[in-house]
Write an enzyme that holds these catalytic residues in place. Sequence first.
Site, PDB file in Angstrom:
ATOM      1  N   GLY D 148       0.854  -1.172   0.000  1.00 17.16           N
ATOM      2  CA  GLY D 148       0.000   0.000   0.000  1.00 17.16           C
ATOM      3  C   GLY D 148       0.893   1.226   0.000  1.00 17.16           C
ATOM      4  N   CYS D 149       0.442   2.313  -0.634  1.00 13.68           N
ATOM      5  CA  CYS D 149       1.294   3.514  -0.718  1.00 13.68           C
ATOM      6  C   CYS D 149       1.499   4.136   0.655  1.00 13.68           C
ATOM      7  CB  CYS D 149       0.706   4.526  -1.692  1.00 13.68           C
ATOM      8  SG  CYS D 149      -1.029   4.912  -1.398  1.00 13.68           S
ATOM      9  N   ASN D 150       0.468   4.118   1.486  1.00 17.27           N
ATOM     10  CA  ASN D 150       0.628   4.655   2.836  1.00 17.27           C
ATOM     11  C   ASN D 150       1.503   3.740   3.682  1.00 17.27           C
ATOM     12  OD1 ASN D 150      -1.201   6.802   2.276  1.00 17.27           O
ATOM     13  ND2 ASN D 150      -2.902   5.408   2.630  1.00 17.27           N
ATOM     14  N   THR D 153       5.143   4.330   2.912  1.00 15.33           N
ATOM     15  CA  THR D 153       5.639   5.577   3.504  1.00 15.33           C
ATOM     16  C   THR D 153       5.916   5.402   4.990  1.00 15.33           C
ATOM     17  OG1 THR D 153       4.107   6.649   1.971  1.00 15.33           O
ATOM     18  CG2 THR D 153       5.229   8.056   3.556  1.00 15.33           C
TER      19      THR D 153
END
Lengths: 342, 342, 342, 342
Positions: D148-150, D153
Site C-alpha cells: 500500500g502507498c501509505n 511511507t
Amino acid sequence: MAQKIAILGASGYTGAELIRLISTHPEMEVAALAADRKAGMTMAEVFPHLRHLDLPDLVRIEEIDFGQIDLCFCALPHVASQKVIPSLPEGVRIVDLSADFRLRDPAEYEKFYGTPHLAVEMQKSAVYGLTEFYRGEIAKARLVAGTGCNAATGLFSLLPLVKGGLIDTGDIILDMKCAVSGAGRSAKEHLLHSELSEGYFPYAVGGKHRHLGEFDQELSLAAGHPVAIQFTPTLMPANRGILSASYVKGDAAAIHAAMAAAYAEEPFIEVLPMGQVPSTRHVRGSNFVHIGVVAERGAGRATVFAALDNLTKGSSGQALQNANLMLGLPETMGLMMAPVFP
Amino acid sequence: MAQKIAILGASGYTGAELIRLISTHPEMEVAALAADRKAGMTMAEVFPHLRHLDLPDLVRIEEIDFGQIDLCFCALPHVASQKVIPSLPEGVRIVDLSADFRLRDPAEYEKFYGTPHLAVEMQKSAVYGLTEFYRGEIAKARLVAGTGCNAATGLFSLLPLVKGGLIDTGDIILDMKCAVSGAGRSAKEHLLHSELSEGYFPYAVGGKHRHLGEFDQELSLAAGHPVAIQFTPTLMPANRGILSASYVKGDAAAIHAAMAAAYAEEPFIEVLPMGQVPSTRHVRGSNFVHIGVVAERGAGRATVFAALDNLTKGSSGQALQNANLMLGLPETMGLMMAPVFP
Amino acid sequence: MAQKIAILGASGYTGAELIRLISTHPEMEVAALAADRKAGMTMAEVFPHLRHLDLPDLVRIEEIDFGQIDLCFCALPHVASQKVIPSLPEGVRIVDLSADFRLRDPAEYEKFYGTPHLAVEMQKSAVYGLTEFYRGEIAKARLVAGTGCNAATGLFSLLPLVKGGLIDTGDIILDMKCAVSGAGRSAKEHLLHSELSEGYFPYAVGGKHRHLGEFDQELSLAAGHPVAIQFTPTLMPANRGILSASYVKGDAAAIHAAMAAAYAEEPFIEVLPMGQVPSTRHVRGSNFVHIGVVAERGAGRATVFAALDNLTKGSSGQALQNANLMLGLPETMGLMMAPVFP
Amino acid sequence: MAQKIAILGASGYTGAELIRLISTHPEMEVAALAADRKAGMTMAEVFPHLRHLDLPDLVRIEEIDFGQIDLCFCALPHVASQKVIPSLPEGVRIVDLSADFRLRDPAEYEKFYGTPHLAVEMQKSAVYGLTEFYRGEIAKARLVAGTGCNAATGLFSLLPLVKGGLIDTGDIILDMKCAVSGAGRSAKEHLLHSELSEGYFPYAVGGKHRHLGEFDQELSLAAGHPVAIQFTPTLMPANRGILSASYVKGDAAAIHAAMAAAYAEEPFIEVLPMGQVPSTRHVRGSNFVHIGVVAERGAGRATVFAALDNLTKGSSGQALQNANLMLGLPETMGLMMAPVFP
C-alpha cells in the site's frame, strides 16, 4: 449610532477580512484605515475585492484622529503593535491581532519572539481573546489580545478536556494542517504559488512554533500544573483553513460528552456526532468551528479533530466577536454568515 | 413576517448557495427543501457546512405543502424543471435556475437541448432573469427564468454595446474561463480533482455550448437583427468564477464610456477605470460583477473583460436578487456581502 | 565522452528544469552551475528535489573555467544575458533562454524591453530557437536564442497557416492561458499562492506583452508582409502549462490538413483528430505539444488550440532539443519522457 | 531483446503510471494492455497524455496471449486481482499492485477487506514488495505483492527503528497527508474537484484504514512481538504525494543515525540532515523518498517525516523496481528520472 472603527495594518489579510466582516455589520462603521507602506492609496487599489465599499483611504497611523474612534483593531506585525498601542488615547478600546499581548509572562514572550517585551505594564491589563473561555473579562477589557489561529484551534480541542481532567496532560500531540494565508501577505519565495501548490511540508518543527507559548500558558493554567504539548504544523496548498488533530490519552466517549457539554450553548462551535470528522471546506469564510471526536483502536486513546477558518474564527472573526462584547453589542452580530462551499 | 421559501433541488450547489444567502436574509425563511434522491436526509448530512442552520429535512417535491409557500426556487436539472413547474399552485411565485424557460422560441430550445419543450404555454409567461435589463418585468412576473452563468457574464459585457450600436455585431468573439462548480455536483470522471487540478482545456467548442441560445436571443433582440457570436469556454482548475474576454471591433473609449453610463446606478456592477482588468478572485462568493475595458493595439479593436461568481451572481445570487423584486423587497437585501479574498 | 555543460542562472525554474532533463541525458554532464546571488550554496539547498544528483555547487560566473565547457545554457534575466554572453570564449556554444537575442531588429528590442540592445553585433549571429522551423540554422549556430514560451505556443499554431496563406493575417486573435511558473521564481506579491490560487485574470493586455515582438517578427517573415496579431494572456492558478486559442478566419478543414502535414514527421508535435481539443494536463512535464483544430459555427472561421509545458517545450526542453542539434546528437535525446498525469 | 510486459487494469492511474515509466525503459516493451470496461479503446482515448506512444489497444484479459509475456503487472482492484492471478500461466512473473496478496494471514485479509481470501494457496508464495527490505526474496519470486502507498511511507519511517529497538513500539502515532490520486480514477462525489480543492479532512479514522493490516504484519515481524500503531490519514487537495509524520518515543540522534545507516546504500532513499524536513513537492513524479528526523522538545521524543509520490515509489515505481529485480535487470533501470518541480 454606529460605532466608529479604526483598523491599523489594513493592507494585510486580517485587515481585509475585518473590513469584509464589518461591511455588513449593522452597528459598526469603518472610520479610519492605516497602512504605513501603502498610505495614500485607496482600498480599491490595495484590495480590489473591496472596491464596491465606500471606505476611507489608507493613511499613516499618526494621521488618525483617535478622538472620534470607539474601537481600534490593530492588525500590525508583532513588535510594531507594542510600539503603537501604548500611545493610543485611553478612550479607545483595542483589539490587537498580533502576538504582542498574548503572553502574560514577558520572559515567555522573549523566549518565543526573540526580543524583550516593550510594554510590560500594558501587558498586565490585556485579556487573552479566546472568546468562549474569557467572555466575561473581554466584555470589561480595554485591550484584548487576539489569539494565534493555531492556538485557538488547538485550545478549542483541548481546554475542556484538560479542565475536566479527562486526558493525560503529559502526552498530548497536536498535528495541525495550516493554510498559507496564516503566513500573511508578504512576498517570500516559499509562499509563491509555484512553490506551494499541490505540495505540503512541516514547518517550525521541534517545538519552535511561537504559538506554543500560548498553548503552554493556557493549558497549564487550565490544568493547574505545567503542561507542554508536542506540536507539528504542516503548510497546506490552500488559502484558508486549519485542521487540527489532537492525539490524546483518555476515554473517547467521556471526551465527546465533555466537548458536547462545554460547547452546547456556543453559537459558533459545532460538536459533531461521535466518530464524525470535520473538514476545513465546511467552515471556510465563516466564524464556525467544527469539532469531531474519534475513538482509536488502542484502548484509552482518542483523537479530537477541529476545523476553523484561520482568517475568520482564527483571527478577524474572533476579533470582531470580541469587539462586539467590548462595545456591548450582541456577540454574534455581523458574524452569522454561512461558510462558502464549494 | 418573513416570506416562506421552498427550494427544489436543494442537494446541488445552486441549492446550497441559495441557502447560504437566505440564511442571513432578514425577510426570508426556508420553509421547505426538496431533493428526490436524498429525500429523508438532513441538510447537515448533505451539506455539512450548513449544519449550524435550523433547516427542514429534505423531502420529495410532492410532500411539500405549497399552500404556505410564497416563492419557490427551482434548482432542478433542465427537463425536470419543465415537468414540475406547471404543477405548482398559481399563488406561488417561481424562480427557475434551470435552462428550461430561458429561450422564448421552443424551436431554439429543442435545437440546443435536443428535446422538445414540454411547457410551451408556460414559456410564454416566463421573464428572462437578467435583472439589470429586465427589472420591471421581473418585479411583475410569476415565473422568472434564471440565466445561464456564462450567458450572464457575456451579456453584461455586450448588451450595452450592442444596444448602443458601438460594435460590429458580425464579429464578436467570446473567450470564457469557467470554474468547475458550474458543471454541478454529479460524479463524473472528468470532474475529478485528479483530472482537473492544475490543468485547463476548452469544452463544448465549435458553437455547441447551450448558452449560445441565450446569447443569440438576447443580442439579436438588442441589435434588432440576428446576431450570432463565437464562443469558446475553457474549464478552469477552480471552483468559483467566470472570467470573460469579449473581443470586439469598436472604439475602446466609447465602449468604456457606454459601460460606465449603463451601469452607473447598478449596485452590483463595477466598471473599472479604463485599461484596468478584473480577476475572479475579487468577486468570489459575492454578487458583484467587475468589468474592464482595454484598447487593443489594432485600430478600432477593444476587449471587454468581465468577472463574476458563477454560483452567486451567475446563478443563486441573481435568483435571490430577482426574488427580492418579485416579493417587493429591496433588490439588494441579503446580497451585499463582500467577496471572500484570499 | 559526455558533453560538458554549464548552466548560468541555475537557481531559477528554467535552470532547475534543465538539470532535471540533463540528469537522465546519456551524452551530457553538468560541469558548472552559476547563480550569483546564491553562489556558494549546493543545489540541494536551492532545489531539494535535485538532492539525489551529484552536482557541482553554485559558483559565480567568473569562477567557471569555460575552457572545459562544450555548451552553455544561459538562463539569466534579459539584459543580464546580453552582458555575459559576449564575454564567453569562442569555443563555447550557447543556448540563451532569455529574451535578449530573439529579436533581429534592435529597435524592436528597445521598443518592447525599454532599454537599448547592448550586443547588436552578436545579435546578428543569433538563430531564433523555434526548432521545428529553424532546425538547419540551429545545427550550425554558435548562439541560439530560445523563444518565449507564449511565442512558441502561438507560433506552432499559426506559422503553417500563415506560410500556407490559409488565414486572414489581418485578423488573428490569440487568447492564451499561462501557468505562473512562466513568471519565474522571484518573490512578488501577485505571485503568492494566496493571491493566485483558484482565480484568474488577464495581464499585459492591450498589446503590451513582450512576446508580441516575436510574433510580429516571425509571422511577418512567414507572410512576406507585416502581420500584427492581437494577444491576451491570462494568468492561471497552475504551475505548468500554456493553452492557446488562436481565433482565425480560414477554412477549418484546410487548416487541419495543413497542420497535420506540417507536423507529420515531428517527434514532439501531436496534431489531434479534427474537432478534438488539447489539455495542458496531457503535456505536463514533457516536451510534447498537442494541437487541435475546431470549425466555428460562423462560416470561414476556425480556432486552433495548442497546449505545451512552458518550462519544458516552452523553454528548457526546447533549449535541450536545440543543444542536441548544435552538438550533433540525436534531436530527441533525453527528451522522450512521457507527460506526468495525473 | 526487450522483456514483454502485460498490464492488467491499464485504464487506472497506476496503469498509466506504469506505462509512463516503461515508455523510457530500455529493456521493457508493453506487449499487452487490458481494461475490461474500456476494452476496444486506444490508450490515446483513455489517456491522451500517452498518445505519442505506439501502444497496443486495450483488450479484455482473456484476449491476451500470455505465452509471449515475460512479466505481468496486475493493477486491478482487490478481489478482482485474486480471481485473475491464479489463472495466469506458470511462466509469467507477476507484480500485483492490489491489496490481495499483501497479508500473509487470510484472517487478517478478511478482517480488513471484509471478504474471505480466494487464493489462500497462492498467497503463501507471494513476497511483500517493499523492495528495500525484501530485495532477495523479490528477485527469486514469481508473485510480488506491491505494498500500500501509505504502508510503504510509514514502513520506510519505522522499520529501521523497530528492528533496532530504538523506539517504544507500544506508542507509535502516524499522521499521514495523502494525495487524492491514491483513491483512484472512479467517479465519486467526494473526489470531485469542487469537493476537494482547497480543503482537507481525515478519513478512515479510528483504526479502520486497510493499510493497518500491513503495518501490523511488518512491524510485528520486525519487532518480534505484536505491534499495533495508531494511524490517521488526511486527504489532501493535491494529486500526488504522501507526507508522513511518525510520532515516536526514542532518542532523535540515535534514530537519525539508524536511518542514515539503514539507507546509506539505497539509490532511492534520501535521509536529510538532522532537523531538516521533506516536502512532497520535492519527490513528485519520481521514485525517490525523502526522510527527515526531528527532535521534539519533550525528552525522548522524536518525529520522523517521510515524503514520496504515491503513484511512483508508492505504487507503480515500486512495482517497476521489483520487476527489474525479478527479470535480472538493474534495479534502478528506467527509474532515475528527477522529480518534477515546480
